[in-house]
Design a protein around this motif. Sequence first.
Motif, PDB file in Angstrom:
ATOM      1  N   ASP A  24     -19.185  -1.195 -10.922  1.00 52.69           N
ATOM      2  CA  ASP A  24     -18.085  -2.030 -10.075  1.00 52.69           C
ATOM      3  C   ASP A  24     -17.117  -2.463 -10.680  1.00 52.69           C
TER       4      ASP A  24
ATOM      5  N   ARG B  21     -14.570   0.311 -10.439  1.00 46.34           N
ATOM      6  CA  ARG B  21     -14.135   0.508  -9.091  1.00 46.34           C
ATOM      7  C   ARG B  21     -13.079  -0.801  -8.692  1.00 46.34           C
ATOM      8  N   ARG B  22     -13.272  -1.919  -9.360  1.00 43.59           N
ATOM      9  CA  ARG B  22     -12.401  -2.888  -9.138  1.00 43.59           C
ATOM     10  C   ARG B  22     -10.968  -2.619  -9.845  1.00 43.59           C
TER      11      ARG B  22
ATOM     12  N   GLU C 140     -10.408  -0.674  -5.875  1.00 32.28           N
ATOM     13  CA  GLU C 140     -11.161  -0.743  -4.849  1.00 32.28           C
ATOM     14  C   GLU C 140     -11.981  -2.217  -4.638  1.00 32.28           C
ATOM     15  N   THR C 141     -11.960  -2.476  -3.681  1.00 32.08           N
ATOM     16  CA  THR C 141     -12.746  -3.744  -3.348  1.00 32.08           C
ATOM     17  C   THR C 141     -13.974  -3.777  -2.420  1.00 32.08           C
ATOM     18  N   TYR C 142     -14.102  -2.779  -1.447  1.00 30.87           N
ATOM     19  CA  TYR C 142     -15.103  -2.739  -0.776  1.00 30.87           C
ATOM     20  C   TYR C 142     -16.535  -2.645  -1.205  1.00 30.87           C
ATOM     21  N   LEU C 143     -17.296  -3.606  -0.949  1.00 30.21           N
ATOM     22  CA  LEU C 143     -18.774  -3.744  -1.501  1.00 30.21           C
ATOM     23  C   LEU C 143     -18.906  -3.726  -3.025  1.00 30.21           C
TER      24      LEU C 143
ATOM     25  N   SER D 230     -19.696  -5.921  -5.692  1.00 30.07           N
ATOM     26  CA  SER D 230     -20.467  -7.166  -5.962  1.00 30.07           C
ATOM     27  C   SER D 230     -20.695  -7.633  -7.370  1.00 30.07           C
TER      28      SER D 230
ATOM     29  N   GLU E 238     -10.477 -12.445  -4.026  1.00 28.99           N
ATOM     30  CA  GLU E 238     -10.321 -11.654  -2.611  1.00 28.99           C
ATOM     31  C   GLU E 238     -10.278 -12.429  -1.581  1.00 28.99           C
ATOM     32  N   ASP E 239     -11.047 -13.424  -1.521  1.00 32.06           N
ATOM     33  CA  ASP E 239     -11.204 -14.212  -0.272  1.00 32.06           C
ATOM     34  C   ASP E 239     -10.040 -14.821   0.039  1.00 32.06           C
TER      35      ASP E 239
ATOM     36  N   HIS F 201      -7.250 -12.710   1.132  1.00 33.69           N
ATOM     37  CA  HIS F 201      -7.299 -12.315   2.598  1.00 33.69           C
ATOM     38  C   HIS F 201      -7.529 -13.568   3.596  1.00 33.69           C
TER      39      HIS F 201
END
Length: 683
Positions: A296, A299-300, A304-307, A309, A330-331, A334
């Motif tokens: 992760d 990915r970040r 990438e941010t989807y899933l 964690s 991210e919260d 968005h």
Amino acid sequence: MPEAPSVVPEAPDVPDRVVPLQARGLACGPEVPETAGALSVVAGRIADMTDLMDDWRSFLVRWSQEWADAQDPDAPASERHVRDEEPVRTRWLGFPPASEERIRALEERLGHRLPPSYRTFLAVSDGWRHAGGFVWLLAGTDAVRRHEDAAGLAEYFPADPDDDPTPEDVLLAGMWERALQLDVESDAVYVLLDPGDVDDAGEWAVYCYASWRASPPERYASFGAFMEAMYREFHSLQVSRSKSAGAEFVNATTRALDASVEAARLDVLGGRYERASASLAEAIAYGRPRATGLRDQIRRLLGETYLVSFDGLTADPLYAPEFLAVPAAEDVWHHQDRPSSARHLGGASDEVREATDEILRQVGDGTFRYTAEGPFGRAVEEARELARWGDGDSAWRILRAALPEWRPIGPEHLAPVGLCADPLLGPLITPERGRELLATPRAGQRGDTPAPAADLDPPGLAWLAEGDPGNFLTSYRFVLVESVEPAELPGRIGAPGDAVLNAPTTLWDSRTRFPGNGTVTWEDEALAAVGRAGPGWSFAFEAAPVGRFDERWFVSPGLAASRGTRAVTVWSEPSRAHRPGVFHLSVTEDGEERYAFTVRATSVSGRGSVPAALDPDRLFPRDDAHAEGLGERRALEALAAEFGVRLPRFALGRGRLHSFRTRPWNRPPGPGEGYVTWGVVRA
């Protein structure tokens, strides 16, 4: 189904590192990349049937023994199923091999020669128990049957010619009628072998569908690929099952996978993140701990941010201060009112939960600051100050140079992921720069230094003329002030009683967080973003101003800004269907205008002695004064060359900058001057 064999196939010696068989060419199941060193077991171009049978035998014996070792011998009878007694006793999930005669009889009954990987599987085991977690019995030669849409699902996957279906849509639509059904006992899972979906090696695709998954059928390139995926599923589910029972799921395969995870960690630190990511993806498919938290981070940083964690690191007291801030940011970005920790703190201690409240408050308020120890931490502070005033490219160069000095805070830490949550530095970490960061050796590891990613800001000002009608930078106005720091601009041209800098935010968000109070034309205050405009210059910039330029009322803020120095003021509006475009430029020095010009359509007006380099008749010839922004582009290019200035495109468009409210850009009506305002009221 044939009875279980009295003699189980001989168990192979399973090394600590399972020998990869992907070199033989069989594709793996979904989302598991084909890489050297992956723990793939069955697959490949069928070059030698004997070799393939040996592959199946080795694979199936290993699977059986790992399954048997994971069973609890002390489990109460109510938790054991009668069908499992035989495979537990014999340590074999399969059945006796099907003879060539039985296989040919099946082929004659079906009217097809079976695909290579399924045909060879039957020659090793005529059926299978516990294929993954939800298929308890797979058919052997006596139980394979045509599906003939027994599930009644064909109507839900039509290939309507009016919808311009893809070849995949057409295949799926016909699959339900022609497929062979392999599942005998399952948790409402269909396993369908499709003779209409055949590859160059003669392999048939397998489709696996369960209504409770609420997703289309999962496609596997072959029966071998399907079985590989089910083996991974067995491993993934067994990890949590064993943990719930107070045991640990350990065998040669898990040890090899865990070793690959540790090797991947060192690879990432050495800049070899692509190879590491593939190994981690394989380990994740097998449910290995650590792998998701490590991958992760990769990915970040790749955007990438989807899933994403970080798999428990957000609840760990060592890692939470950095890792929790990333999904919380991210919260906020968005546009959620406040970041939430609920989905990130499973198993966290009370101490971590208390610290979390402060982290979330900082992220929500925009005051979170990523910090690090040592030389890299000092580089972060220097880079943040540069980014604060819009110089993102220089900020990134500072960070990039210091990356080799970065050190992890613990063994699960691969990179400075917390940068992504920093309100000033986070926007700088584009996917391209994330790749550069990951490819840079750090934490004392050695490797090749990657080529630097391209700068994000073009030179000069001409990029402003590239805006399209949907771009909020299409219309703009700005003031450039020489030998004045950005923080000093509110004191020169700030609105009376409001000459302070707001916290850094995006241009869009600043309009909602810091609304103006103007209700009439001459209260045309600008909410201007501020920063540095090149060596020795500062800027105050407003995108898409509400007010319109009108020379009768215009009062240049450059007059006040230029006390003891020089200032350049520009106001540009694009052509509209009902009004021509406008470009205004004025230069002031020590509170007095030196020269100015305004171009509206083909009309040019000017004052003072305009330098030849900025001559509006040259920059805006009558035949293309506003055509495609050519005149505007020439004027901006000349202005940048004349004064050595620039504006940061990235910071203005995607970054965060301080802002303040300027004094009005228009004057109120004088004696004898009238005005009209109008509005729309919904009845």
